[in-house]
Design a protein around this motif. Structure first.
Motif, PDB file in Angstrom:
ATOM      1  N   ASP A 101       0.831  -1.203   0.000  1.00  0.00           N
ATOM      2  CA  ASP A 101       0.000   0.000   0.000  1.00  0.00           C
ATOM      3  C   ASP A 101       0.873   1.265   0.000  1.00  0.00           C
ATOM      4  O   ASP A 101       1.956   1.281   0.595  1.00  0.00           O
ATOM      5  N   ASP A 102       0.357   2.298  -0.630  1.00  0.00           N
ATOM      6  CA  ASP A 102       0.859   3.679  -0.514  1.00  0.00           C
ATOM      7  C   ASP A 102       1.967   4.054  -1.505  1.00  0.00           C
ATOM      8  O   ASP A 102       2.392   5.200  -1.531  1.00  0.00           O
ATOM      9  N   HIS A 233      -5.893   3.478  -4.597  1.00  0.00           N
ATOM     10  CA  HIS A 233      -5.940   3.583  -3.123  1.00  0.00           C
ATOM     11  C   HIS A 233      -6.565   4.933  -2.761  1.00  0.00           C
ATOM     12  O   HIS A 233      -6.103   5.597  -1.858  1.00  0.00           O
ATOM     13  N   HIS A 237      -5.987   9.458  -0.158  1.00  0.00           N
ATOM     14  CA  HIS A 237      -5.744   8.522   0.945  1.00  0.00           C
ATOM     15  C   HIS A 237      -6.672   8.834   2.126  1.00  0.00           C
ATOM     16  O   HIS A 237      -6.231   9.183   3.232  1.00  0.00           O
ATOM     17  N   PRO A 273      -8.005   2.820   1.964  1.00  0.00           N
ATOM     18  CA  PRO A 273      -7.048   3.420   2.906  1.00  0.00           C
ATOM     19  C   PRO A 273      -7.439   3.123   4.360  1.00  0.00           C
ATOM     20  O   PRO A 273      -8.634   3.145   4.695  1.00  0.00           O
ATOM     21  N   PRO A 361      -2.481   2.539   8.352  1.00  0.00           N
ATOM     22  CA  PRO A 361      -2.661   2.991   6.968  1.00  0.00           C
ATOM     23  C   PRO A 361      -2.453   1.903   5.943  1.00  0.00           C
ATOM     24  O   PRO A 361      -3.006   1.957   4.889  1.00  0.00           O
TER      25      PRO A 361
END
Ligand SMILES: [Zn+2]
Length: 361
Positions: A101-102, A233, A237, A273, A361
């Motif tokens: 993720d991210d 995503h 966020h 998220p 997160p």
């Protein structure tokens, strides 16, 4: 999660491993596989105060974990293949899908070469505004504020926090206390509070995002690899559950459209998220299904079972948590006994209204 409960959980996982009980129950508890969840991957030493360390594993652990899972007989599959196998089961095969993720830049530097070495498909979920350099990694910035300061006085949605920050223990306690309260209030307000703290402590959120998160050019380079899937995503966020239905749908559809426009290929996969029950719920799972997302992942803890074929937009994941970087923990978690125990415990807790969120997160 506190250090004490970490210690207790590690003892439980070790006991399940060394006693063989985890393996004994595996035929009933392990399901067909798992979706592994990662965030940052880099060899940086862990600081004494670093509550976000749970979101970071070393490249050495990632490589060892992949080798271990291959030795255990798991197939590594893309999210498209995971979906296909859920809808059309392959008897006798268990499978893992690796997700990150991210869109942290260290994924490109450290994780992607490992995936290429072992031929492991992977999915990176990108919050698209962050790739433009306009994102706020507020959970890391908040950690930095507490690392610098020796005390904090803060009003979070009408609740006053006045905490000493002289020791690591005090900083850890303040982080967990305030972080989870920030997560319950309107995210626009939460981010304003952290932004003001950053301004007072000379922390540049924009520079932090540009330094830690990949650019579109870097994501395009990765997307050209047949092993890679780029998922969405949201744009900003944000926790979809806190938004109106229209805004939640817009966050989802715009982020997908932007990725398709930038990469010139379909974007079929999505990650909520924060992904816990505070951040994404049944309404959001319905939105993802209505707009035609192929799969959507949460941060809810669990393995993949055949019944997930009917809930492809609310899939659980197994976090590769920075506090649990031992192959034996992974083996026990993949055997599934801890999740069965967790399911029983959380059902009991929810009956007693004691549920504590632990996802991040
Ligand atoms: Zn995220």
């Amino acid at each position: 999660m506190s250090r004490l409960s970490n210690t207790a959980l590690k003892s439980t996982l070790s006991a399940l491993h060394y006693s063989g009980l985890g393996a004994l129950f595996a035929p009933w508890t392990r399901g067909v596989g798992a979706i592994l969840m990662l965030h940052q991957v880099n060899p940086q030493p862990v600081a004494a105060f670093e509550p976000n360390r749970i979101l970071r594993v070393t490249p050495d652990f990632l490589g060892a974990a992949i080798r271990h899972c291959l030795e255990l007989g798991y197939d590594f599959v893309s999210m498209d293949e995971l979906r296909a196998r859920l809808l059309d089961p392959v008897p006798g095969r268990r499978y893992l899908s690796v997700t990150l993720d991210d869109a942290y830049r260290d994924n490109l530097t450290y994780a992607v070469p490992i995936f290429r070495r072992y031929g492991v498909p992977f999915t990176i979920y990108a919050p698209v505004d962050y790739l433009d350099g306009g994102g706020e990694l507020w959970w890391l910035a908040f950690e930095r504020v507490l690392a610098i300061q020796t005390s904090i006085d803060l009003d979070v949605g009408g609740r006053k926090f006045s905490k000493p920050l002289r020791t690591t223990r005090e900083k850890d306690a303040a982080f967990h206390n305030i972080y989870w309260h920030l997560r319950t209030i309107d995210e626009v307000d939460a981010r304003r509070i952290v932004r003001e703290l950053c301004d007072r402590n000379a922390i540049d959120l924009g520079a932090q995002c540009k330094s830690l998160v990949m650019s579109w050019d870097e994501i395009r380079d990765i997307a050209a690899d047949p092993l890679a899937t780029i998922g969405a995503h949201t744009c900003r966020h944000v926790a979809m559950a806190h938004l109106t239905t229209d805004d939640a749908r817009t966050e989802l559809t715009r982020s997908i459209a932007r990725i398709e426009q930038e990469l010139g290929k379909p974007c079929r996969h999505f990650s909520y998220p924060y992904g816990d029950s505070l951040a994404a719920g049944p309404r959001d799972f319905d939105i993802a299904r209505e707009v035609g997302v192929a799969t959507a992942v949460t941060t809810r803890k669990g393995l993949i079972h055949q019944h997930h074929a009917s809930s492809l937009t609310s899939l659980p994941r197994l976090s590769m948590n920075g506090d649990y970087q031992q192959a034996r923990y992974l083996k026990v978690l993949l055997d599934g006994a801890p999740f069965s125990a967790l399911g029983i415990t959380s059902r009991l807790k929810s009956r007693l209204a004691l549920t504590t969120p632990t996802a991040r997160p």
